[in-house]
Design a protein around this motif. Structure first.
Motif, PDB file in Angstrom:
ATOM      1  N   THR A   1       0.729  -1.357   0.109  1.00 47.95           N
ATOM      2  CA  THR A   1       0.105   0.082   0.080  1.00 47.95           C
ATOM      3  C   THR A   1       0.750   1.309  -0.013  1.00 47.95           C
ATOM      4  O   THR A   1       0.546   2.225  -0.349  1.00 47.95           O
ATOM      5  CB  THR A   1      -0.866   0.194   1.012  1.00 47.95           C
ATOM      6  OG1 THR A   1      -0.065   0.038   2.667  1.00 47.95           O
ATOM      7  CG2 THR A   1      -1.882  -1.244   1.210  1.00 47.95           C
ATOM      8  N   GLU A   2       2.153   0.961   0.454  1.00 48.39           N
ATOM      9  CA  GLU A   2       2.986   2.319   0.416  1.00 48.39           C
ATOM     10  C   GLU A   2       4.497   2.017  -0.069  1.00 48.39           C
ATOM     11  O   GLU A   2       5.380   2.044   0.647  1.00 48.39           O
ATOM     12  CB  GLU A   2       3.135   2.960   1.929  1.00 48.39           C
ATOM     13  CG  GLU A   2       1.839   3.419   2.545  1.00 48.39           C
ATOM     14  CD  GLU A   2       1.960   3.765   4.043  1.00 48.39           C
ATOM     15  OE1 GLU A   2       2.788   4.452   4.207  1.00 48.39           O
ATOM     16  OE2 GLU A   2       1.151   3.166   4.651  1.00 48.39           O
ATOM     17  N   ALA A   3       4.390   1.832  -1.314  1.00 49.77           N
ATOM     18  CA  ALA A   3       5.759   0.953  -1.992  1.00 49.77           C
ATOM     19  C   ALA A   3       6.901   2.041  -1.803  1.00 49.77           C
ATOM     20  O   ALA A   3       6.709   3.284  -1.653  1.00 49.77           O
ATOM     21  CB  ALA A   3       5.398   1.061  -3.543  1.00 49.77           C
ATOM     22  N   PHE A   4       7.931   1.526  -1.326  1.00 53.13           N
ATOM     23  CA  PHE A   4       9.041   2.334  -0.999  1.00 53.13           C
ATOM     24  C   PHE A   4      10.342   2.134  -2.096  1.00 53.13           C
ATOM     25  O   PHE A   4      11.346   2.080  -1.643  1.00 53.13           O
ATOM     26  CB  PHE A   4       9.604   1.906   0.375  1.00 53.13           C
ATOM     27  CG  PHE A   4       9.467   0.503   0.739  1.00 53.13           C
ATOM     28  CD1 PHE A   4      10.319  -0.453  -0.033  1.00 53.13           C
ATOM     29  CD2 PHE A   4       8.417  -0.001   1.572  1.00 53.13           C
ATOM     30  CE1 PHE A   4      10.580  -1.832   0.423  1.00 53.13           C
ATOM     31  CE2 PHE A   4       8.432  -1.202   1.909  1.00 53.13           C
ATOM     32  CZ  PHE A   4       9.319  -2.160   1.203  1.00 53.13           C
ATOM     33  N   CYS A   5       9.824   1.652  -3.417  1.00 49.39           N
ATOM     34  CA  CYS A   5      10.769   1.380  -4.490  1.00 49.39           C
ATOM     35  C   CYS A   5      11.979   2.300  -4.585  1.00 49.39           C
ATOM     36  O   CYS A   5      13.037   2.169  -5.011  1.00 49.39           O
ATOM     37  CB  CYS A   5      10.317   0.716  -5.662  1.00 49.39           C
ATOM     38  SG  CYS A   5       8.983  -0.363  -5.349  1.00 49.39           S
ATOM     39  N   GLY A   6      11.695   3.578  -4.494  1.00 56.63           N
ATOM     40  CA  GLY A   6      12.355   4.567  -4.637  1.00 56.63           C
ATOM     41  C   GLY A   6      13.679   4.679  -3.923  1.00 56.63           C
ATOM     42  O   GLY A   6      14.678   5.258  -4.131  1.00 56.63           O
ATOM     43  N   ALA A   7      13.737   4.137  -2.642  1.00 57.50           N
ATOM     44  CA  ALA A   7      14.512   4.045  -1.516  1.00 57.50           C
ATOM     45  C   ALA A   7      15.105   2.786  -1.487  1.00 57.50           C
ATOM     46  O   ALA A   7      16.197   2.633  -0.623  1.00 57.50           O
ATOM     47  CB  ALA A   7      14.083   4.464  -0.619  1.00 57.50           C
ATOM     48  N   CYS A   8      14.842   1.799  -2.537  1.00 58.69           N
ATOM     49  CA  CYS A   8      15.531   0.515  -2.310  1.00 58.69           C
ATOM     50  C   CYS A   8      16.838   0.508  -2.702  1.00 58.69           C
ATOM     51  O   CYS A   8      17.475   0.990  -3.620  1.00 58.69           O
ATOM     52  CB  CYS A   8      14.744  -0.422  -3.319  1.00 58.69           C
ATOM     53  SG  CYS A   8      15.073  -2.151  -3.234  1.00 58.69           S
ATOM     54  N   SER A   9      17.414  -0.216  -1.625  1.00 57.66           N
ATOM     55  CA  SER A   9      19.082  -0.514  -1.897  1.00 57.66           C
ATOM     56  C   SER A   9      19.459  -1.722  -1.822  1.00 57.66           C
ATOM     57  O   SER A   9      20.630  -2.219  -1.639  1.00 57.66           O
ATOM     58  CB  SER A   9      19.719   0.439  -0.489  1.00 57.66           C
ATOM     59  OG  SER A   9      19.377  -0.447   0.583  1.00 57.66           O
ATOM     60  N   ARG A  10      18.600  -2.728  -2.392  1.00 57.95           N
ATOM     61  CA  ARG A  10      18.782  -4.179  -2.317  1.00 57.95           C
ATOM     62  C   ARG A  10      18.962  -4.945  -3.379  1.00 57.95           C
ATOM     63  O   ARG A  10      18.332  -4.740  -4.305  1.00 57.95           O
ATOM     64  CB  ARG A  10      17.630  -5.094  -1.586  1.00 57.95           C
ATOM     65  CG  ARG A  10      17.592  -4.434  -0.216  1.00 57.95           C
ATOM     66  CD  ARG A  10      16.247  -5.269   0.522  1.00 57.95           C
ATOM     67  NE  ARG A  10      16.170  -4.747   1.855  1.00 57.95           N
ATOM     68  CZ  ARG A  10      15.138  -4.686   2.642  1.00 57.95           C
ATOM     69  NH1 ARG A  10      14.234  -5.582   2.301  1.00 57.95           N
ATOM     70  NH2 ARG A  10      15.207  -4.246   3.931  1.00 57.95           N
ATOM     71  N   ILE A  11      19.620  -5.771  -3.361  1.00 60.10           N
ATOM     72  CA  ILE A  11      19.763  -7.097  -4.464  1.00 60.10           C
ATOM     73  C   ILE A  11      19.896  -8.358  -3.728  1.00 60.10           C
ATOM     74  O   ILE A  11      20.329  -8.364  -2.470  1.00 60.10           O
ATOM     75  CB  ILE A  11      20.880  -6.822  -5.428  1.00 60.10           C
ATOM     76  CG1 ILE A  11      22.174  -6.751  -4.865  1.00 60.10           C
ATOM     77  CG2 ILE A  11      20.515  -5.868  -6.312  1.00 60.10           C
ATOM     78  CD1 ILE A  11      23.074  -6.852  -5.801  1.00 60.10           C
ATOM     79  N   ARG A  12      19.591  -9.324  -4.430  1.00 60.74           N
ATOM     80  CA  ARG A  12      19.326 -10.699  -3.623  1.00 60.74           C
ATOM     81  C   ARG A  12      20.046 -11.633  -4.534  1.00 60.74           C
ATOM     82  O   ARG A  12      20.088 -11.606  -5.787  1.00 60.74           O
ATOM     83  CB  ARG A  12      17.830 -11.128  -3.594  1.00 60.74           C
ATOM     84  CG  ARG A  12      17.080 -10.150  -2.849  1.00 60.74           C
ATOM     85  CD  ARG A  12      15.499 -10.704  -2.589  1.00 60.74           C
ATOM     86  NE  ARG A  12      14.811 -10.421  -1.369  1.00 60.74           N
ATOM     87  CZ  ARG A  12      14.634  -9.103  -1.082  1.00 60.74           C
ATOM     88  NH1 ARG A  12      14.640  -8.260  -1.933  1.00 60.74           N
ATOM     89  NH2 ARG A  12      14.085  -8.830   0.088  1.00 60.74           N
ATOM     90  N   LEU A  13      20.611 -12.628  -3.736  1.00 55.24           N
ATOM     91  CA  LEU A  13      21.277 -13.776  -4.427  1.00 55.24           C
ATOM     92  C   LEU A  13      20.740 -15.270  -4.071  1.00 55.24           C
ATOM     93  O   LEU A  13      20.608 -15.413  -2.847  1.00 55.24           O
ATOM     94  CB  LEU A  13      22.781 -13.942  -4.005  1.00 55.24           C
ATOM     95  CG  LEU A  13      23.702 -14.876  -4.568  1.00 55.24           C
ATOM     96  CD1 LEU A  13      23.914 -14.581  -6.101  1.00 55.24           C
ATOM     97  CD2 LEU A  13      25.083 -14.646  -3.929  1.00 55.24           C
ATOM     98  N   THR A  14      19.963 -15.813  -4.873  1.00 60.55           N
ATOM     99  CA  THR A  14      19.321 -17.137  -4.526  1.00 60.55           C
ATOM    100  C   THR A  14      20.559 -18.241  -4.145  1.00 60.55           C
ATOM    101  O   THR A  14      21.754 -18.141  -4.265  1.00 60.55           O
ATOM    102  CB  THR A  14      18.281 -17.666  -5.560  1.00 60.55           C
ATOM    103  OG1 THR A  14      19.310 -17.918  -6.828  1.00 60.55           O
ATOM    104  CG2 THR A  14      17.604 -16.505  -6.193  1.00 60.55           C
TER     105      THR A  14
END
Ligand code: SAM
Ligand code: SF4
Length: 334
Positions: free
Chosen positions: A256-269
């Protein structure tokens, strides 16, 4: 020399890497893996601890400051202390080494995690009521998880974060009880909106309890005061109790309140794929790059930099043609 920083094509600095250690899990949370794991990748496709150490060192040299180990249930991977020890050796270039766990294996093992070099721990706890806990996680082990939380505290893994996914009709009546738990146990209680990442594909917007509703439910019992936004990415709105009681509240509202603009993540499976967003529909095989014969470190660096440039601007949960990713939270590394 200016410190290295990985930047995506929207100018976001990537500081935070989540590493999934396994796709396996001993719980069956209905919002994640209700029917158990589909066939798990063969062992040779999983990154070894040496490979995780190697790529983590590269990520840290590129500006990653925080690594969180997750899964599946990361404590199901054999000898997790070994990889914690290897990653802890990247400090102080690495600022923060954390683990997210369902807490089941913590009694008797929390101290060894701390000794190996773990800084912080997040433990999932979806209900304080045994029957609701069993219904949500598929296992009747609330008492053991509470023991795990106590073991983490005794081991000095404070400040402890507790994650609860709030789902309408399941645990939404417990929100204020969780806030009381945060006060009584001096923990940071994080309420998470239910996201469309369940293997059962049963997510429905009606089941999402919004961050706004969660805050209102807490404030019916305890007044909250906002905490200042920390440097870098902040995915949760954080509050303290206005009366000065210990504990903290975090509300994570990606729906409901996306924070994508501040996203600092990546993921490794666990099988070595980089995912640039929880909701990515494509993956990038870092495993293939590092296993190619004659692969050099600089090729790996270039590959990581090129993948980060492909990070999506935002998620599309709220778009009419939103497509749920094929892999679920337990494979992506929550
Ligand atoms: N097994 C560990 C655990 O449960 O803490 C670590 C992995 S789990 C995938 C990481 C976090 O993702 C947990 O706190 C879990 O509650 C959350 N999660 C899983 N599926 C979710 C969903 N559909 N929506 C929101 N959060 C979810
Ligand atoms: Fe397992 Fe964690 Fe998913 Fe629950 S949320 S099924 S504990 S991976």
């Amino acid at each position: 020399m200016t410190p290295a920083v990985l930047k995506d094509s929207y100018g976001r600095a990537i500081r935070d890497l989540r590493v999934s250690l396994t796709d396996r899990c001993n719980f069956r949370c209905f919002y994640c893996l209700p029917h158990g794991e589909p066939p798990i990748a063969p062992k040779e496709q999983m990154l070894s601890y040496e490979e995780i150490e190697y790529v983590s060192d590269i990520f840290v040299s590129l500006g990653i400051e925080k690594i969180r180990l997750t899964g599946g249930e990361p404590m199901m991977r054999r000898d997790i202390e070994t990889i914690i020890g290897k990653l802890a050796a990247l400090k102080p270039r690495l600022h923060d080494l954390a683990l997210t766990t369902n807490g089941y294996f913590l009694p008797g093992r929390a101290a060894a995690l701390k000794e190996a070099g773990l800084d912080r721990i997040t433990i999932s706890l979806d209900s304080l009521r045994p029957e609701t806990f069993r219904r949500m996680t598929g296992v009747d082990v609330l008492a053991r998880v509470l023991e795990g939380i106590a073991a983490a505290r005794d081991a000095g893994l404070a400040p402890i974060k507790i994650n609860a996914v709030i789902v309408r009709g399941h645990n939404d009546a417990e929100v204020a009880d969780f806030a009381r738990f945060a006060r009584e146990h001096a923990v940071s209680m994080r309420f998470i909106e239910f996201m469309p990442l369940d293997s059962g594909h049963e997510w429905s917007r009606d089941d999402v309890v919004s961050g706004r509703e969660i805050r209102a439910a807490i404030e019916e019992r305890f007044a909250l005061a906002p905490l200042p936004v920390r440097r870098g990415a902040e995915t949760s709105a954080r509050y303290r109790f206005a009366d000065g009681a210990p504990g903290e509240i975090g509300i994570i509202a990606p729906v409901t309140e996306a924070f994508c603009g501040a996203c600092s993540r990546i993921r490794l499976t666990a099988d070595g794929q980089i995912r640039t967003c929880l909701f990515s529909t494509v993956e990038h095989s870092l495993r293939d790059v590092i296993r190619r014969s004659g692969a050099t470190r600089s090729e790996t660096v270039e590959y990581i930099e090129s993948v980060v440039l492909k990070k999506e601007p935002r998620h599309y949960i709220n778009d009419p043609d939103f497509l749920q990713p094929a892999r679920t939270m337990s494979f992506i590394g929550g």
